[in-house]
Every structure is written in structure tokens, then in C-alpha cells.
Design a protein around this motif. Structure first.
Motif, short mmCIF file in Angstrom:
data_model
loop_
_atom_site.label_atom_id
_atom_site.label_comp_id
_atom_site.label_asym_id
_atom_site.label_seq_id
_atom_site.Cartn_x
_atom_site.Cartn_y
_atom_site.Cartn_z
N SER A 149 0.85 -1.19 0.00
CA SER A 149 0.00 0.00 0.00
C SER A 149 0.88 1.24 0.00
O SER A 149 1.80 1.33 0.81
CB SER A 149 -0.91 0.01 1.23
OG SER A 149 -1.54 1.27 1.39
N GLN A 150 0.61 2.18 -0.91
CA GLN A 150 1.38 3.42 -0.92
C GLN A 150 1.16 4.19 0.38
O GLN A 150 2.10 4.57 1.05
CB GLN A 150 0.95 4.29 -2.12
CG GLN A 150 1.77 5.55 -2.32
CD GLN A 150 1.44 6.71 -1.40
OE1 GLN A 150 2.33 7.38 -0.88
NE2 GLN A 150 0.16 6.96 -1.16
N SER A 151 -0.10 4.41 0.72
CA SER A 151 -0.42 5.26 1.88
C SER A 151 -0.30 4.53 3.21
O SER A 151 -0.10 5.16 4.25
CB SER A 151 -1.85 5.79 1.75
OG SER A 151 -2.79 4.72 1.86
N GLY A 152 -0.45 3.22 3.18
CA GLY A 152 -0.49 2.47 4.42
C GLY A 152 -1.81 2.60 5.16
O GLY A 152 -1.95 2.13 6.28
N GLU A 153 -2.79 3.22 4.50
CA GLU A 153 -4.10 3.43 5.12
C GLU A 153 -5.23 2.80 4.31
O GLU A 153 -6.39 2.96 4.68
CB GLU A 153 -4.38 4.93 5.29
CG GLU A 153 -3.33 5.69 6.08
CD GLU A 153 -3.31 5.34 7.56
OE1 GLU A 153 -4.31 4.77 8.05
OE2 GLU A 153 -2.30 5.64 8.22
N THR A 154 -4.92 2.13 3.21
CA THR A 154 -5.96 1.55 2.34
C THR A 154 -6.80 0.57 3.15
O THR A 154 -6.30 -0.46 3.62
CB THR A 154 -5.30 0.82 1.15
OG1 THR A 154 -4.34 1.69 0.54
CG2 THR A 154 -6.35 0.39 0.14
N ILE A 155 -8.08 0.87 3.31
CA ILE A 155 -8.91 0.13 4.26
C ILE A 155 -9.06 -1.33 3.88
O ILE A 155 -9.03 -2.22 4.75
CB ILE A 155 -10.28 0.82 4.44
CG1 ILE A 155 -11.04 0.22 5.63
CG2 ILE A 155 -11.10 0.75 3.17
CD1 ILE A 155 -10.37 0.46 6.97
N ASP A 156 -9.22 -1.64 2.58
CA ASP A 156 -9.37 -3.03 2.16
C ASP A 156 -8.10 -3.83 2.47
O ASP A 156 -8.17 -4.98 2.92
CB ASP A 156 -9.66 -3.11 0.66
CG ASP A 156 -11.04 -2.58 0.31
OD1 ASP A 156 -12.00 -2.93 1.02
OD2 ASP A 156 -11.16 -1.82 -0.66
N THR A 157 -6.94 -3.23 2.22
CA THR A 157 -5.68 -3.92 2.46
C THR A 157 -5.43 -4.09 3.95
O THR A 157 -4.96 -5.14 4.41
CB THR A 157 -4.52 -3.14 1.79
OG1 THR A 157 -4.84 -2.91 0.42
CG2 THR A 157 -3.22 -3.92 1.88
N LEU A 158 -5.78 -3.07 4.73
CA LEU A 158 -5.63 -3.16 6.18
C LEU A 158 -6.52 -4.27 6.74
O LEU A 158 -6.09 -5.07 7.58
CB LEU A 158 -5.98 -1.82 6.82
CG LEU A 158 -5.93 -1.75 8.35
CD1 LEU A 158 -4.54 -2.09 8.87
CD2 LEU A 158 -6.36 -0.36 8.83
N ALA A 173 4.69 -5.66 5.35
CA ALA A 173 4.13 -4.60 4.51
C ALA A 173 5.22 -3.98 3.66
O ALA A 173 6.36 -3.84 4.09
CB ALA A 173 3.46 -3.52 5.36
N VAL A 174 4.85 -3.63 2.43
CA VAL A 174 5.64 -2.74 1.59
C VAL A 174 4.85 -1.45 1.53
O VAL A 174 3.71 -1.44 1.06
CB VAL A 174 5.87 -3.32 0.18
CG1 VAL A 174 6.51 -2.28 -0.73
CG2 VAL A 174 6.75 -4.56 0.25
N CYS A 175 5.43 -0.37 2.05
CA CYS A 175 4.65 0.84 2.30
C CYS A 175 5.54 2.07 2.12
O CYS A 175 6.76 1.99 2.24
CB CYS A 175 4.10 0.77 3.72
SG CYS A 175 3.04 2.13 4.18
N ASN A 176 4.90 3.21 1.85
CA ASN A 176 5.64 4.44 1.63
C ASN A 176 5.60 5.38 2.85
O ASN A 176 6.46 6.24 2.97
CB ASN A 176 5.07 5.19 0.41
CG ASN A 176 5.92 6.36 -0.01
OD1 ASN A 176 7.14 6.32 0.07
ND2 ASN A 176 5.28 7.43 -0.45
N VAL A 177 4.63 5.20 3.73
CA VAL A 177 4.41 6.18 4.80
C VAL A 177 4.73 5.56 6.16
O VAL A 177 4.03 4.66 6.63
CB VAL A 177 2.96 6.71 4.78
CG1 VAL A 177 2.76 7.73 5.89
CG2 VAL A 177 2.64 7.33 3.41
N LEU A 178 5.77 6.08 6.78
CA LEU A 178 6.19 5.58 8.08
C LEU A 178 5.12 5.87 9.13
O LEU A 178 4.54 6.94 9.17
CB LEU A 178 7.50 6.26 8.50
CG LEU A 178 8.19 5.71 9.74
CD1 LEU A 178 9.70 5.71 9.55
CD2 LEU A 178 7.84 6.53 10.98
N GLY A 179 4.84 4.87 9.95
CA GLY A 179 3.88 5.05 11.03
C GLY A 179 2.43 4.94 10.61
O GLY A 179 1.53 5.17 11.42
N SER A 180 2.17 4.58 9.35
CA SER A 180 0.78 4.44 8.89
C SER A 180 0.16 3.19 9.51
O SER A 180 0.85 2.37 10.14
CB SER A 180 0.75 4.34 7.37
OG SER A 180 1.54 3.25 6.92
#
Length: 610
Positions: A349-358, A373-380
């Protein structure tokens, strides 16, 4: 990511610094701070969160002075916190820094052994210690101390330094991170990007690699790292403030497409172990013993990230020989998935907040899977809930249609695949080194692919009026065909479909009629001849072929209506390169049609509702 502003002059520095940082908010950040040389010496104010928090802190405890540095931080080393916010101080020295120090662990150990104590988790604080040490050892100037300190540093930096012992100057240095000087009358500035300067001056000098600038109110002295003086005339910037935020580009999406060489370099930086032929993904706590329990990897993602996962499947299976499934996260929970402790669930997830992926990640975890996770936003949210996180370091992405997030996800997955291959033993050290060499070339190859933009514009004019466009690719290029179609439909509103080219005769070939644009990714790999056959099938039915080909391919040129060349690359990494012309094609078609490129209708950057 991150923003820097520095000032020397006669005005109140704190106010000016915060104003400049506000012009850089579009870059994204999680904390902010300033350091100002006042009558009391060096004073620092830092606050987690938005600039409003720093404003409130300065309102309660004002700092008065005319020399200072400021920073907005997007966390890499260490969580977002007041302690990890910049500027960082040691003794009489304060620093702000964008980038990553690759050898920060060794430098920190060396300094600790010499009695230094650290107040943060960041790599940046090391600069303050190194520079203070050089000043204590008798460096003739702040510039000399900075140059001497940089001799021991490996990595990327846009660095600005101030010191109580040199209250009328600041020093800036650059290596692989942007830095621009602003020239005023009786005052001078430095910033990580032009928008911070435009309300004060239009005369700028862009620092080049390995340059150091010693900045006072009435003079800027440029040197190389050896101290040899350099001269370069200023240039005038005529961008509007809005255009400046976009780096002179018409849209954020176009800027982000062109940021990809830098973004890929940031993803790769500090993650190679040449001796071992391995990758250093320190955030991921996987060893051979842990991996012995993993029998299968399930990738969970949506949209563009799902396309990245499809490429990741091929990388991991080829290099590590671990079976991989790629699930649409939005469907995962509703099919009673077969998951247990032998599964590694990898959320992308780019944002780390995608609800379906979460939600899919939580379900996999509930069923006993180890999670990553592979993610762009630390702490998401996804980063917090996963057992391990591999950050892409793409930097903030403003355009809704993802570009640099996609290619950095592909690159991060390649890093992970190499690591898994070395752990499973299916990739020996020599093979690992060959993969590292191929990865190292990616930023340059993407830069070269971007040079073909004029040809892409020509193709965009040719397909501008199409109602439908078909995208075809084989092997690792099949997911790129899906991604190319998604980009076009997202921002131009032209109906587009992507298919694995071998599936064309199983249905999609019925769509081909006279003048239908068919974009075929026909790079030289194991499926090249099969793809040529697909091009011939399109031609026989009157379709117009737009071919993405390996540089120098004359055969496809003879049978396609339009050809866009890309530099040659290892086939499994080629999706990073072939993505570039497809992103540019979608962008230019949308721009020519006059759609809202950065904020296409009905779409949001982060999907946080089901």
C-alpha cells in the motif's frame, strides 16, 4: 520528502523560516523545527505534527535572531516525535538534513566509543557530532568543519549547519538531494525547493553534487568538498508560486513521473551488501530459521499496488522459489482464505491506510499468518500492524494516479526477492551480486526512458480521439499492461483494458476493429516471438499498434504504427522501465483532453472506506 529553509540577514529568522517551511508543506512531513542564533546563543524549537504546533510553541516562547535554519521532517530513521524532529544539536552546532547516511551505524558506534551521547534515533544527529568534533579540533571555519566531516560520510544529504561560534553564517552541502540558494539584498537564503524562496527573491543558484556553500548576509562562497572555490552565475526563476510547488511542471503527476530516478535511488540507497551478494532490508526481521516455517506467500493489495504484487510474485518465485499468491485485498476476507502459520501475508500500500488492504492484513494475522508490509508512509496503520515493514522511500505523492509509488514498490519487491533468494539458498552470492548490479542501473535507465517523452507526446496526439484502447503484455509485462490501462482510464476517462497477450485470442480479439489503438509491450525477453505473433494478429484486423520496444529493435518498427523505445534491462526488472512511457502516455492524453490530471473525478488518493 522533508523540507529545508535557511536564512542569514537582518529580519527575524524564526518567522521567515516557518513561512518558508509552509511553502514546502506539499512535500509531506510529520514534525517541524527551527534553530535560531539569538542573543542567548543557539535556541531550538521543535514540535511533532503540523506547523501549527510549531507556531503555537513559538508564540509561547518566541525566539529572536537573524540567522537560522528550519526543517519539516518526513520520518525515515526513528519514529515521528519531538526528539527526532530537526534541527538536531550537539554542543554549539545545529543541523538539518534531507537524505540518508548509509554508514550511520558505524559512525554512531565510533562516536559513542569516543564518549559522545545521542539524544535521538536519527542518522542526522551524527552530522552535528562530527562537525562539532572538527570545530573542537581547530577547524579554521565552519565550512572547513563541514567539509572535513563529510569525508567520513556515505550516503545522500542536503545539509544545512549553523554554529554559535559562527553566528553570521550558515553552511549548506549537497549530495544526491536537492538544494537551492536564494540571493537577496543584504540577505541570503537556502532551501530544499524553490517555493520557499519566491516571496523573497527570484535569483537562485542550484547546488550541484559535492558542493558546499558558505552563506552570509552579503556573500555566498561556493566550493567543492576539497575546498576549491567555484563560481556560477545566478539564474532567474519566473515560475508562479503554484508552478514552483510543482517544480516548474504543469501538474504534480508530471513532476512525480520525472522524480522517479531520484525516488528509485532513495529506495535502493543503503540496501546493498556487495560482499554477500545480498540486500540490506534492516526493517525486515527475516532469517533462515524464520523462513523455514514459511511455505507460501500471499500478497494483499488493491489497484496499482496489486499490479506491483503481480510482478512481485514473478520476482519472488523466480529468485526464492517460494510459491506466491496475489489476492485482491477487497476480496480476501470474503472467500474464507486458507491461511495459517505457514503463510507470510505481504500487504502492499502506498499510503499504508488503504482500508481493504488493512482489513485483509488483519484477517491474515487473525488466522495465524506472519505479516509484512511494503509501504511508503512511516507510522501508517498498515505499517504499525505488520510484523515487518519494507519502506519504499518514494516521498510524498500528490497526484491521485500513482506513478513513483508503483515503480518504487516494484524495486522494493526486487530487494525483498533477492533477500529471500539468499535466505532460501536458491540465489548464491555471485548471482546476488549480478542482481544488485542490475538494480543499481535502474535509476539511470528510467532517466533514459524519460528522454523519450517527445515520442510519447506524438503517440498521445495519435490516440487522443479513441473511445477504447487495448493494452497487451506477456510474462512480467502482463501486469504492466494492466497498469497502463488503469492509468489511461483513471485520468483521461478513455475506456481501456489490459490483458496478458496470450489471452487475446480467448475473447479480447473480438474487440479489435479498424483503427483501434492497441498498446503492446514487446521488449526482448523469452516471450518476444510470441508477442510478435500477437502484433501480427492485431494488424490483420486493422488495429493500430503502439509498441513499447527494447532500444534498437528494428523488426517491430517495421510492423508497428508507432514505436517507443526503452533501454534494455534484465527482463524481471524491465517493468520498472516500461512503466515510464505508459505513465507519460496516460498523462499527455489526459492533458490534451483537458481533464483534471491530478484530481480525476470520483477518485481519492487514499481509499479509507470500503
Amino acid at each position: 520528502m522533508c523540507g529545508i529553509v535557511g536564512y542569514v540577514g537582518s529580519k527575524e529568522a524564526a518567522t521567515l523560516l516557518v513561512e518558508g517551511l509552509r511553502k514546502l508543506e506539499y512535500r509531506g512531513y510529520d514534525s517541524a523545527g527551527v534553530a535560531v542564533l539569538s542573543s542567548n546563543g543557539l535556541e531550538i524549537a521543535r514540535a511533532k505534527g503540523k506547523l501549527a504546533n510549531l507556531d503555537a510553541l513559538l508564540a509561547r516562547s518566541p525566539i529572536s535572531g537573524t540567522t537560522g535554519i528550519g526543517h519539516t521532517r518526513w520520518a525515515t530513521h526513528g519514529k515521528p516525535s519531538d526528539e527526532n524532529a530537526h534541527p538536531h544539536r550537539f554542543e554549539k552546532v545545529a543541523v538539518v538534513h534531507n537524505g540518508i547516511i548509509e554508514n550511520h551505524i558505524a559512525l554512531r558506534d565510533e562516536l559513542r566509543a569516543a564518549g559522545h551521547e545521542f539524544a535521538s534515533e536519527t542518522d542526522t544527529e551524527i552530522f552535528a557530532h562530527l562537525i562539532a568534533r572538527e570545530l573542537a579540533a581547530g577547524a579554521a571555519s565552519l565550512g572547513d568543519a563541514v567539509r572535513s566531516s563529510l569525508e567520513s560520510v556515505r550516503g545522500a544529504y542536503a545539509l544545512v549547519v549553523t554554529s554559535e561560534d559562527h553566528p553570521s553564517e550558515i553552511v549548506a552541502a549537497k549530495n544526491a538531494s536537492p538544494m537551492v540558494l536564494g540571493l537577496g539584498e543584504g540577505e541570503n537564503f537556502v532551501a530544499s525547493d524553490v517555493p520557499a524562496l519566491l516571496s523573497h527573491t527570484r535569483q537562485v543558484i542550484f547546488l550541484e553534487e559535492g558542493e558546499v556553500a558558505e552563506i552570509s548576509a552579503d556573500r555566498i562562497r561556493l566550493t567543492d568538498l576539497a575546498g576549491k572555490e567555484k563560481t556560477r552565475a545566478a539564474q532567474r526563476i519566473d515560475w508562479s508560486p503554484v508552478m514552483a510547488e510543482k517544480g516548474g511542471h504543469k501538474h504534480f503527476m508530471h513532476k512525480e513521473i520525472h522524480e522517479q530516478p531520484r525516488a528509485l535511488a532513495d529506495t535502493l540507497r543503503g540496501r546493498f551488501s556487495e560482499d554477500e551478494g545480498d540486500t540490506l532490508v534492516g526493517e525486515v526481521d527475516l532469517d533462515r530459521r524464520t523462513l523455514e516455517t514459511v511455505r507460501r506467500i500471499t500478497i494483499l493489495a488493491c489497484g496499482t499496488s496489486w499490479h506491483a504484487g503481480l510482478v512481485g510474485k514473478q520476482l519472488i518465485e523466480r529468485l526464492a522459489r517460494i510459491p506466491v499468491e496475489v489476492d485482491l485485498a477487497s476480496e480476501f476476507r470474503y472467500r474464507e482464505p486458507v491461511v495459517d502459520g505457514s503463510v507470510l501475508a505481504l500487504a502492499i500500500s502506498q499510503s499504508g491506510e488503504t482500508i481493504d488492504t488493512l482489513a485483509a492484513l488483519r484477517e491474515a494475522k487473525r488466522l495465524g499468518a506472519r505479516t509484512m508490509a511494503v509501504c511508503n508512509v512511516l507510522g501508517s496503520a498498515i505499517a504499525r500492524e505488520a510484523d515487518d515493514v519494507l519502506y519504499t522511500h518514494a516521498g510524498p505523492e500528490i497526484g491521485v494516479a500513482s506513478t513513483k509509488a508503483f515503480t518504487t514498490q516494484l524495486t522494493a519487491l526486487a530487494l525483498l526477492a533477492i533477500r529471500l533468494g539468499r535466505l532460501t539458498g536458491h540465489l548464491d552470492a555471485e548471482a546476488g551480486r549480478r542482481w544488485l548490479a542490475a538494480l543499481r542501473e535502474l535509476p539511470t535507465k528510467v532517466e533514459k526512458a524519460l528522454e523519450g517523452e517527445a515520442k510519447v507526446v506524438e503517440v498521445a496526439h495519435a490516440i487522443l480521439q479513441a473511445r477504447d484502447v487495448l493494452f497487451l503484455g506477456r510474462g512480467p509485462q502482463a501486469p504492466v499492461a494492466l497498469e497502463g490501462a488503469l492509468k489511461l482510464k483513471e485520468i483521461s476517462y478513455i475506456h481501456a483494458e489490459g490483458y496478458a497477450a496470450g489471452e487475446m485470442k480467448h475473447g479480447p480479439i473480438a474487440l479489435i476493429e479498424t483503427d483501434l489503438p492497441v498498446v503492446v509491450i514487446a521488449t526482448k525477453d523469452a516471450t518476444y516471438e510470441k508477442t510478435i505473433g500477437n502484433i501480427e494478429e492485431v494488424r490483420a484486423r486493422g488495429g493500430k499498434v503502439v509498441a513499447i520496444v527494447t532500444e534498437g529493435d528494428t523488426h517491430v518498427r517495421s510492423i508497428a504504427d508507432h514505436v517507443i523505445e526503452v533501454p534494455d534491462c534484465v527482463p524481471l526488472l524491465m517493468p520498472v522501465v516500461t512503466s515510464i512511457p505508459l505513465q507519460l502516455l496516460a498523462y499527455h492524453v489526459a492533458d490534451l483532453r483537458g481533464t483534471d490530471v491530478d484530481q480525476p473525478r470520483n477518485l481519492a488518493k487514499s481509499v479509507t472506506v470500503e
